[in-house]
Scaffold this motif. Structure first.
Motif, mmCIF file in Angstrom:
data_model
loop_
_atom_site.group_PDB
_atom_site.id
_atom_site.type_symbol
_atom_site.label_atom_id
_atom_site.label_comp_id
_atom_site.label_asym_id
_atom_site.label_seq_id
_atom_site.Cartn_x
_atom_site.Cartn_y
_atom_site.Cartn_z
ATOM 1 N N MET A 67 1.104 -1.446 -0.279
ATOM 2 C CA MET A 67 -0.348 0.147 0.328
ATOM 3 C C MET A 67 1.060 1.583 0.275
ATOM 4 O O MET A 67 1.582 1.187 1.136
ATOM 5 N N CYS A 68 0.753 1.946 -0.934
ATOM 6 C CA CYS A 68 1.642 3.123 -1.408
ATOM 7 C C CYS A 68 0.691 4.229 -1.311
ATOM 8 O O CYS A 68 -0.145 4.867 -1.561
ATOM 9 N N GLU A 69 1.758 5.143 -0.814
ATOM 10 C CA GLU A 69 1.649 7.200 -0.769
ATOM 11 C C GLU A 69 0.585 7.346 -1.893
ATOM 12 O O GLU A 69 1.441 7.127 -3.064
ATOM 13 N N PRO A 70 -0.667 8.145 -2.351
ATOM 14 C CA PRO A 70 -0.853 8.448 -2.798
ATOM 15 C C PRO A 70 -0.368 10.013 -3.843
ATOM 16 O O PRO A 70 -0.033 10.278 -2.820
ATOM 17 N N PRO A 71 -0.195 10.563 -4.997
ATOM 18 C CA PRO A 71 -0.790 9.673 -6.539
ATOM 19 C C PRO A 71 0.268 8.609 -6.898
ATOM 20 O O PRO A 71 0.068 8.544 -7.830
ATOM 21 N N GLY A 72 0.805 7.698 -5.913
ATOM 22 C CA GLY A 72 1.977 6.830 -6.330
ATOM 23 C C GLY A 72 1.908 6.022 -7.263
ATOM 24 O O GLY A 72 2.161 4.570 -7.877
ATOM 25 N N GLY A 73 0.463 5.244 -6.926
ATOM 26 C CA GLY A 73 -0.533 3.993 -7.220
ATOM 27 C C GLY A 73 -0.968 3.635 -7.758
ATOM 28 O O GLY A 73 -1.991 4.575 -8.682
ATOM 29 N N VAL A 74 -2.200 3.035 -7.880
ATOM 30 C CA VAL A 74 -3.612 2.350 -8.386
ATOM 31 C C VAL A 74 -4.642 1.820 -7.646
ATOM 32 O O VAL A 74 -4.276 1.538 -6.145
ATOM 33 N N PRO A 75 -5.859 2.372 -7.666
ATOM 34 C CA PRO A 75 -6.191 3.465 -8.866
ATOM 35 C C PRO A 75 -6.300 4.497 -8.515
ATOM 36 O O PRO A 75 -5.912 5.084 -7.390
ATOM 37 N N ALA A 76 -6.416 5.680 -9.787
ATOM 38 C CA ALA A 76 -6.263 6.629 -9.370
ATOM 39 C C ALA A 76 -7.331 7.117 -9.068
ATOM 40 O O ALA A 76 -8.847 6.687 -9.284
ATOM 41 N N LEU A 77 -6.729 8.027 -7.497
ATOM 42 C CA LEU A 77 -7.812 8.856 -7.031
ATOM 43 C C LEU A 77 -8.816 9.289 -7.519
ATOM 44 O O LEU A 77 -10.112 9.961 -7.008
ATOM 45 N N GLU A 78 -8.180 10.207 -8.522
ATOM 46 C CA GLU A 78 -9.440 11.725 -9.641
ATOM 47 C C GLU A 78 -10.567 10.996 -9.702
ATOM 48 O O GLU A 78 -11.716 11.606 -9.898
ATOM 49 N N PRO A 79 -10.441 9.865 -10.392
ATOM 50 C CA PRO A 79 -12.097 8.856 -11.256
ATOM 51 C C PRO A 79 -13.107 8.531 -9.825
ATOM 52 O O PRO A 79 -14.382 8.068 -10.752
ATOM 53 N N VAL A 80 -11.807 8.131 -9.095
ATOM 54 C CA VAL A 80 -13.023 7.203 -8.178
ATOM 55 C C VAL A 80 -14.115 8.703 -7.256
ATOM 56 O O VAL A 80 -14.729 8.158 -7.174
ATOM 57 N N LEU A 81 -12.978 9.572 -7.215
ATOM 58 C CA LEU A 81 -14.067 10.820 -6.310
ATOM 59 C C LEU A 81 -14.860 11.388 -6.610
ATOM 60 O O LEU A 81 -15.834 11.926 -6.793
ATOM 61 N N ALA A 82 -14.535 11.236 -8.511
ATOM 62 C CA ALA A 82 -15.853 11.697 -9.707
ATOM 63 C C ALA A 82 -16.354 10.850 -9.628
ATOM 64 O O ALA A 82 -17.809 11.255 -9.656
ATOM 65 N N ALA A 83 -16.536 9.799 -9.343
ATOM 66 C CA ALA A 83 -17.749 8.592 -9.759
ATOM 67 C C ALA A 83 -18.757 8.979 -8.682
ATOM 68 O O ALA A 83 -19.524 8.776 -8.426
#
Length: 303
Positions: free
Chosen positions: A247-263
């Protein structure tokens, strides 16, 4: 020219003891609870979860005073359950759930995060039971979870949100869909943890778009795809995988959080999105700078 990010005004961001490497009520390798509260507030968060019961003070008056003077509020408590074992484990389950639900209610929170029990030991990797449930165990899991949702709502005014989790029977897309399809939407919602779902091969945006009415809560987390590939190839249990930095610090991994938050914003409901970056065990000075950077990153996403 500055880029303008539309505010995601239905999403309330917080963090949790987990992001400070806290997995247990008491462990000498974890930061003391006062330091966690100081640092989570200093990092710019207003909302927290209770974490493992007993880590934060369990006296509501003490906890209310400690959180209140730091400008913090509680979004949820967390319980671990093995409801696929059926009615035989109900009394034991309810004994711990009721304690945690009472504190959660007293703190003004509305959600109880329900994590299924692990089929292999989190620390040792010992296989405790089959990783695949029988048809009867699925029936017990879904019926007992519905019962939990009903009891928790009637007695404590809380909504349960079930957390798909690595090394449990509710993990990736197939089992999550099976679980949702077999449970009453009026009683059982989901806590979508973006990191765990990616860890188990799931697509968070697709889940939100497919089962939007079942999404009741979010945990924001990312996995490191390279570390994950090694973990999957070697069959590494979740605990040791976290120690490897899966588990890594965003935004260095997946999934991209921007589309998740938008959804999530597009669902048109109020949602908590609680940052959880699993990193037990970790040096005490490690979490705070990560928490600050993560809060800055999330602001850049509009939350």
């Amino acid at each position: 020219m500055t880029s303008h990010v539309a505010p995601l005004n239905r999403i309330r961001v917080g963090s949790a003891p987990d992001s400070w490497g806290v997995w247990f009520p008491d462990d000498p390798r974890q930061v003391p609870w006062r330091r966690f509260l100081d640092e989570v507030a200093d990092a710019g968060y207003e909302w927290i979860e209770l974490g493992p019961y007993g880590y934060l003070p369990s006296d509501p008056a003490v906890l209310a005073a400690e959180t209140g003077r730091r400008g913090l509020k509680v979004s949820a408590g967390t319980v671990f359950t093995g409801l696929h074992h059926g009615p035989a484990v109900w009394d034991e389950t309810w004994a711990q759930v009721s304690r945690i639900a009472a504190l959660t209610e007293a703190m003004g929170a509305r959600h109880l995060v329900v994590i299924p029990s692990f089929w292999r030991d989190d620390k040792t990797g010992k296989v405790l039971e089959d990783s695949v449930l029988t048809a009867q165990q699925w029936r017990d899991l879904t019926r007992q979870t519905e019962r939990l949702g009903r009891e928790v709502r009637e007695r404590y005014g809380l909504e349960i949100v079930v957390h798909p989790h690595a090394d449990t029977h509710i993990d990736g897309a197939e089992n999550v869909a099976r679980f949702l399809d077999a449970t009453d939407p009026g009683l059982v919602s989901l806590c979508l943890d973006t990191g765990h779902y990616a860890y188990c091969g799931g697509d968070s945006v697709k889940l939100i778009e497919t089962y939007g009415e079942r999404i009741g809560y979010l945990h924001l987390k990312q996995v490191d795809p390279e570390v994950l590939a090694g973990v999957v190839a070697e069959g590494v249990p979740f605990g040791p995988a976290v120690a490897r930095g899966v588990m890594c610090e965003p935004p260095g991994g997946v999934p991209a959080l921007e589309p998740v938050l938008a959804a999530a914003q597009a669902l048109g409901i109020e949602l908590f999105a609680i940052v959880e970056q699993d990193m037990y065990p970790c040096p005490p000075e490690k979490p705070f700078p990560i928490a600050e950077r993560t809060r800055r990153f999330l602001r850049s996403c509009g939350v």
